[in-house]
Design an enzyme around this catalytic site. Structure first.
Site, PDB file in Angstrom:
ATOM      1  N   CYS A   1      37.580  20.268  45.421  1.00 58.79           N
ATOM      2  CA  CYS A   1      37.319  18.901  44.974  1.00 58.79           C
ATOM      3  C   CYS A   1      36.011  18.868  44.199  1.00 58.79           C
ATOM      4  O   CYS A   1      35.020  19.458  44.609  1.00 58.79           O
ATOM      5  CB  CYS A   1      37.234  17.893  46.112  1.00 58.79           C
ATOM      6  SG  CYS A   1      38.749  17.747  47.052  1.00 58.79           S
TER       7      CYS A   1
ATOM      8  N   ARG B   1      37.375  23.089  40.416  1.00 61.69           N
ATOM      9  CA  ARG B   1      37.225  22.926  41.870  1.00 61.69           C
ATOM     10  C   ARG B   1      38.472  22.325  42.523  1.00 61.69           C
ATOM     11  O   ARG B   1      38.562  22.229  43.745  1.00 61.69           O
ATOM     12  CB  ARG B   1      36.024  22.020  42.169  1.00 61.69           C
ATOM     13  CG  ARG B   1      34.726  22.521  41.605  1.00 61.69           C
ATOM     14  CD  ARG B   1      33.601  21.579  41.936  1.00 61.69           C
ATOM     15  NE  ARG B   1      33.349  21.563  43.351  1.00 61.69           N
ATOM     16  CZ  ARG B   1      32.498  22.359  43.987  1.00 61.69           C
ATOM     17  NH1 ARG B   1      31.807  23.235  43.302  1.00 61.69           N
ATOM     18  NH2 ARG B   1      32.331  22.267  45.274  1.00 61.69           N
TER      19      ARG B   1
ATOM     20  N   TRP C   1      41.583  18.729  45.321  1.00 61.34           N
ATOM     21  CA  TRP C   1      42.372  19.852  45.830  1.00 61.34           C
ATOM     22  C   TRP C   1      42.879  19.376  47.184  1.00 61.34           C
ATOM     23  O   TRP C   1      42.108  19.248  48.135  1.00 61.34           O
ATOM     24  CB  TRP C   1      41.499  21.103  45.973  1.00 61.34           C
ATOM     25  CG  TRP C   1      42.286  22.338  46.302  1.00 61.34           C
ATOM     26  CD1 TRP C   1      42.921  23.172  45.420  1.00 61.34           C
ATOM     27  CD2 TRP C   1      42.504  22.901  47.600  1.00 61.34           C
ATOM     28  NE1 TRP C   1      43.528  24.197  46.099  1.00 61.34           N
ATOM     29  CE2 TRP C   1      43.296  24.060  47.434  1.00 61.34           C
ATOM     30  CE3 TRP C   1      42.133  22.526  48.887  1.00 61.34           C
ATOM     31  CZ2 TRP C   1      43.700  24.857  48.499  1.00 61.34           C
ATOM     32  CZ3 TRP C   1      42.543  23.324  49.961  1.00 61.34           C
ATOM     33  CH2 TRP C   1      43.310  24.466  49.757  1.00 61.34           C
TER      34      TRP C   1
ATOM     35  N   ASN D   1      34.246  15.082  49.178  1.00 62.06           N
ATOM     36  CA  ASN D   1      34.617  16.494  49.158  1.00 62.06           C
ATOM     37  C   ASN D   1      34.360  17.029  50.554  1.00 62.06           C
ATOM     38  O   ASN D   1      33.232  16.971  51.033  1.00 62.06           O
ATOM     39  CB  ASN D   1      33.757  17.238  48.118  1.00 62.06           C
ATOM     40  CG  ASN D   1      33.928  18.753  48.205  1.00 62.06           C
ATOM     41  OD1 ASN D   1      34.948  19.240  48.670  1.00 62.06           O
ATOM     42  ND2 ASN D   1      32.926  19.479  47.767  1.00 62.06           N
ATOM     43  N   GLY D   2      35.409  17.542  51.206  1.00 66.44           N
ATOM     44  CA  GLY D   2      35.248  18.078  52.556  1.00 66.44           C
ATOM     45  C   GLY D   2      36.416  17.669  53.427  1.00 66.44           C
ATOM     46  O   GLY D   2      37.473  17.259  52.916  1.00 66.44           O
TER      47      GLY D   2
ATOM     48  N   GLU E   1      41.388  44.648  44.501  1.00 68.63           N
ATOM     49  CA  GLU E   1      41.013  43.533  43.626  1.00 68.63           C
ATOM     50  C   GLU E   1      42.005  43.407  42.464  1.00 68.63           C
ATOM     51  O   GLU E   1      42.353  42.305  42.061  1.00 68.63           O
ATOM     52  CB  GLU E   1      39.576  43.735  43.123  1.00 68.63           C
ATOM     53  CG  GLU E   1      39.113  42.815  42.009  1.00 68.63           C
ATOM     54  CD  GLU E   1      39.169  41.323  42.334  1.00 68.63           C
ATOM     55  OE1 GLU E   1      39.385  40.955  43.499  1.00 68.63           O
ATOM     56  OE2 GLU E   1      39.027  40.522  41.392  1.00 68.63           O
TER      57      GLU E   1
ATOM     58  N   LYS F   1      44.048  40.012  41.568  1.00 64.62           N
ATOM     59  CA  LYS F   1      43.949  39.369  40.252  1.00 64.62           C
ATOM     60  C   LYS F   1      45.341  39.085  39.703  1.00 64.62           C
ATOM     61  O   LYS F   1      45.625  38.007  39.221  1.00 64.62           O
ATOM     62  CB  LYS F   1      43.192  40.328  39.326  1.00 64.62           C
ATOM     63  CG  LYS F   1      42.290  39.777  38.309  1.00 64.62           C
ATOM     64  CD  LYS F   1      40.990  39.171  38.729  1.00 64.62           C
ATOM     65  CE  LYS F   1      41.053  38.228  39.857  1.00 64.62           C
ATOM     66  NZ  LYS F   1      39.844  38.002  40.579  1.00 64.62           N
TER      67      LYS F   1
ATOM     68  N   GLU G   1      47.309  36.304  41.817  1.00 65.78           N
ATOM     69  CA  GLU G   1      46.800  34.930  41.802  1.00 65.78           C
ATOM     70  C   GLU G   1      47.016  34.217  40.479  1.00 65.78           C
ATOM     71  O   GLU G   1      47.146  33.001  40.458  1.00 65.78           O
ATOM     72  CB  GLU G   1      45.335  34.854  42.248  1.00 65.78           C
ATOM     73  CG  GLU G   1      44.316  35.432  41.307  1.00 65.78           C
ATOM     74  CD  GLU G   1      42.874  35.309  41.837  1.00 65.78           C
ATOM     75  OE1 GLU G   1      42.587  34.393  42.602  1.00 65.78           O
ATOM     76  OE2 GLU G   1      42.045  36.143  41.440  1.00 65.78           O
TER      77      GLU G   1
ATOM     78  N   HIS H   1      54.806  55.905  54.299  1.00 73.51           N
ATOM     79  CA  HIS H   1      55.007  55.438  55.674  1.00 73.51           C
ATOM     80  C   HIS H   1      55.645  54.052  55.719  1.00 73.51           C
ATOM     81  O   HIS H   1      55.539  53.357  56.718  1.00 73.51           O
ATOM     82  CB  HIS H   1      53.676  55.454  56.433  1.00 73.51           C
ATOM     83  CG  HIS H   1      53.124  56.842  56.552  1.00 73.51           C
ATOM     84  ND1 HIS H   1      53.725  57.817  57.296  1.00 73.51           N
ATOM     85  CD2 HIS H   1      52.051  57.427  55.960  1.00 73.51           C
ATOM     86  CE1 HIS H   1      53.041  58.948  57.188  1.00 73.51           C
ATOM     87  NE2 HIS H   1      52.023  58.739  56.371  1.00 73.51           N
TER      88      HIS H   1
ATOM     89  N   LYS I   1      38.374  27.089  42.851  1.00 67.25           N
ATOM     90  CA  LYS I   1      37.367  28.131  42.741  1.00 67.25           C
ATOM     91  C   LYS I   1      36.388  28.132  43.900  1.00 67.25           C
ATOM     92  O   LYS I   1      35.962  29.176  44.370  1.00 67.25           O
ATOM     93  CB  LYS I   1      36.601  27.952  41.432  1.00 67.25           C
ATOM     94  CG  LYS I   1      35.623  29.071  41.211  1.00 67.25           C
ATOM     95  CD  LYS I   1      35.449  29.375  39.776  1.00 67.25           C
ATOM     96  CE  LYS I   1      34.695  30.666  39.592  1.00 67.25           C
ATOM     97  NZ  LYS I   1      35.523  31.856  39.838  1.00 67.25           N
TER      98      LYS I   1
HETATM   99  C1  G6P Z   1      38.108  31.435  46.004  1.00 67.77           C
HETATM  100  C2  G6P Z   1      38.063  31.854  44.558  1.00 67.77           C
HETATM  101  C3  G6P Z   1      37.857  33.366  44.460  1.00 67.77           C
HETATM  102  C4  G6P Z   1      36.621  33.773  45.230  1.00 67.77           C
HETATM  103  C5  G6P Z   1      36.647  33.285  46.676  1.00 67.77           C
HETATM  104  C6  G6P Z   1      35.288  33.450  47.337  1.00 67.77           C
HETATM  105  O1  G6P Z   1      39.262  31.916  46.598  1.00 67.77           O
HETATM  106  O2  G6P Z   1      39.251  31.480  43.885  1.00 67.77           O
HETATM  107  O3  G6P Z   1      37.708  33.724  43.112  1.00 67.77           O
HETATM  108  O4  G6P Z   1      36.514  35.163  45.223  1.00 67.77           O
HETATM  109  O5  G6P Z   1      36.945  31.888  46.718  1.00 67.77           O
HETATM  110  O6  G6P Z   1      34.376  32.625  46.668  1.00 67.77           O
HETATM  111  P1  G6P Z   1      32.824  32.867  46.602  1.00 67.77           P
HETATM  112  O7  G6P Z   1      32.305  31.741  45.781  1.00 67.77           O
HETATM  113  O8  G6P Z   1      32.325  32.826  48.020  1.00 67.77           O
HETATM  114  O9  G6P Z   1      32.595  34.196  45.975  1.00 67.77           O
END
Ligand code: G6P
Length: 605
Positions: free
Chosen positions: A2, A27, A75, A99-100, A478, A482, A485, A501, A600
């Protein structure tokens, strides 16, 4: 999670709010809304399911001159994605955004008998009702009484119908910053929304009240004592938060990686050696521990996996990598002899923050690697190692990951010096190899078009598997995150030796397997695993060093990274994996920068 913005002042409030919401949309982008309340006008509320662009269309015909208002991009947590659940919420004389999560909202509904008056399914509307319930003409009293009742995390911006042109803000855990320039006051979830107007801002302290007025911004404690805000300055400008000709933020941010690496590494070098004097990180932090616990979420946690694979063999002490949301509830084996390294781009991820607080309670020293200056995690850590990636807007993290890695490499090197594992000459050699990562990344970027062919194969796939051993496995984790997502392709990473396995049962004709094989001492072993999947019909995309011997029939597509020593191959490999995910998502016509269901900054548990 949010995005919130509030404005009062001489400018057109609607314009400021809509522009701010566009900046904050990363956000959350399920729905968006604004409410305006300035003198001489009735309160106005517009909210719509969908992205900020939909809200903007709804506001296009609006002929209103307003100078005060609040805006929100959501969100969804409590209640589905629809116009009614969108913020702002109105209850009697109160209009607010949040937000929260208010954890005890069910209980509040019952205790205060709100059942029949609620129109939405949200926890936020319950808070709005409560503020209105306690409001008897004194906003300070109403806020004080209401927050005493609330359990959970919140950042609220509140407008009272009989006090036009003013916005009241209070927070607990969820982030909120404020700023003032002549004739205007602003509040927002983060500074990105304020950059067009000022680079000077302050973080609103928890449980302190901020009152936005046209000519002043007031910070006071809950007893009404006025306080001086601690102002911070952002070092980047508006250009850094724009796309600058790139079709997506993600592609722009991938291209910014060489610069981000330089900005993070070079200021920390003194005579070619890592030096953290400016960061005020003493060597005693590194010499006085006998284990390391890395804690983070998402991409930051995967950077931690690389950190572990690098540090454990180098420093010869146990290094654990912990998912922050699990760590909190599993009685971690952490004490005053543990160095806890917390990694977070935003510095606001609530699970990571809670893990930090728990680590401190257990007596550990906390060093955080954070991108956003002044964020909660940065402020609560014993020491902070700031990454200098600049603003990262795309939800999928790229440049922040790259500099988190560089930070871990520098920390590992300094730690090896502090613990007597490295002499200065060893450390200098390590640093010069780290610096070679910058041109290596640039070389991959210069030939990025080659990656499109591989992406066109992936774009047709349902599943994809990433395999590697040792450090290569850590990078693959990672890479698979990527891809999944942003392209919605089911992707998993496996230690290459573990495939047989179980997972190899999933390999069919043309199943894409991305094999990362950049570690010399296990190269042959990884190639054997590649042959195993190839024998079962997999479409193999192989990444090796330039000088590796690659048997002719072993893969369908081969990418070579510049020759480098094993420890440092992650930097160019990461770029290949990022571009693979980027082009695949783009070819599928998906919203690369704002993938479905994600946000994010994750400020809910
Ligand atoms: C969300 C974002 C990711 C990020 C993760 C941790 O899932 O989409 O890109 O890696 O949060 O966020 P931070 O701000 O703690 O690195």
């Amino acid at each position: 999670m949010c995005g919130i913005i509030g404005y009062t002042g001489q400018m057109d409030a609607l314009k400021v709010l809509l522009n701010g919401l566009e900046q904050l949309e990363y956000r959350g982008y399920d729905s968006a809304g604004v409410a305006l309340l300035s003198s001489g006008h009735d309160r106005l509320l517009i909210k719509k399911a969908g992205p900020v662009a939909t809200l903007k269309e709804s506001c296009a015909e609006l002929k209103v001159e307003s100078h005060c208002g609040i805006g929100h991009t959501r969100w969804a947590t409590h209640g589905g994605v629809n116009d009614i659940n969108a913020h702002p919420h109105i209850a009697g004389r109160v209009t607010l955004i949040h937000n929260g999560i208010i954890e005890n909202y069910h209980n509040l509904i019952e205790r205060f008998g709100f059942q029949d008056s609620l129109v939405s399914e949200t926890d936020t509307e319950v808070a709005a009702r409560l503020f209105d319930y306690y409001y008897e003409g004194n906003p300070r009293e109403a806020i004080k009484k209401t927050i005493r009742e609330l359990t959970g995390a919140y950042a609220f911006c509140i407008m009272f119908e009989d006090i036009p042109d003013e916005i009241f803000c209070i927070r607990n855990v969820s982030p909120m910053v404020a700023a003032h320039i002549e004739g205007s006051s602003f509040v927002a979830s983060d500074v990105t929304a304020l950059i067009p107007y000022t680079n000077r801002y302050f973080v609103i302290p928890e449980y302190e009240l901020v009152i936005l007025k046209k000519d002043d911004i007031i910070l006071e404690d809950l007893d009404g004592n006025r306080k001086e805000p601690e102002f911070l300055e952002v070092s980047w400008n508006l250009e850094a938060a724009k796309k600058n000709g790139f079709p997506h933020y993600m592609l722009k941010e991938i291209h910014e990686q060489p610069e981000a690496l330089r900005n993070t590494i070079l200021p920390r070098l003194e005579n070619g050696l890592p030096d953290f004097t400016e960061d005020r990180i003493p060597d005693s932090l590194f010499s006085g521990c006998d284990k390391i616990a890395i804690v983070a979420c998402g991409t930051a946690m995967y950077a931690g996996m690389v950190g572990k694979a690098l540090m454990e063999p180098l420093l010869k002490i146990p290094v654990s990598v912990n998912i922050a949301s699990e760590y909190r509830y599993e009685s971690p084996l952490v004490d005053e002899r543990t160095l806890v390294i917390v990694i977070s781009q935003s510095g606001e991820t609530i699970d990571t923050l809670a893990a930090l607080r728990l680590s401190k309670e257990l007596g550990a020293k906390v060093l955080s690697i954070v991108n956003v200056k002044g964020s909660t995690i940065a402020r609560e850590s014993d020491h902070v190692f700031y990454t200098h990636a600049g603003p990262e807007i795309a939800v999928a993290s790229t440049k922040a990951y790259m500099v988190q890695l560089a930070s871990l490499y520098l920390i590992a090197c300094r730690m090896a010096m502090a613990r007597g594992v490295y002499q200065e000459t060893d450390a200098a050699a390590f640093v010069s190899r780290l610096l070679e990562a910058v041109p290596a990344v640039e070389k991959i970027l210069a030939k990025k078009d080659r990656i499109k062919t591989a992406a066109s194969i992936l774009a047709k796939a349902q599943d994809a598997f990433f395999v590697g051993r040792g450090l290569d496995y850590a990078f693959s984790l990672e890479g698979s995150l990527k891809l999944k997502e942003i392209s919605y392709i089911h992707a998993e990473a496996y230690a290459a030796g573990e495939l047989k396995h179980g997972t190899i049962a999933l390999i069919e004709k043309q199943t894409p397997v991305i094999a990362v094989a950049t570690q010399d001492h296990i190269y042959g072993k990884t190639l054997s695993n590649v042959r195993e999947v190839r024998a079962r019909g997999a479409f193999v995309i192989l990444i090796t060093k330039k000088d590796a011997e690659v048997p002719e029939d072993i893969c369908d597509i081969h990418f070579a990274i510049p020759a480098s020593s094993d420890q440092f191959t992650v930097f160019p490999v990461a770029v290949i994996l990022q571009l693979l995910a980027y082009y695949t998502s783009d070819m599928k016509g998906l919203n690369v920068d704002k993938p479905r269901n994600l946000a994010k900054s994750v400020t809910v548990e």
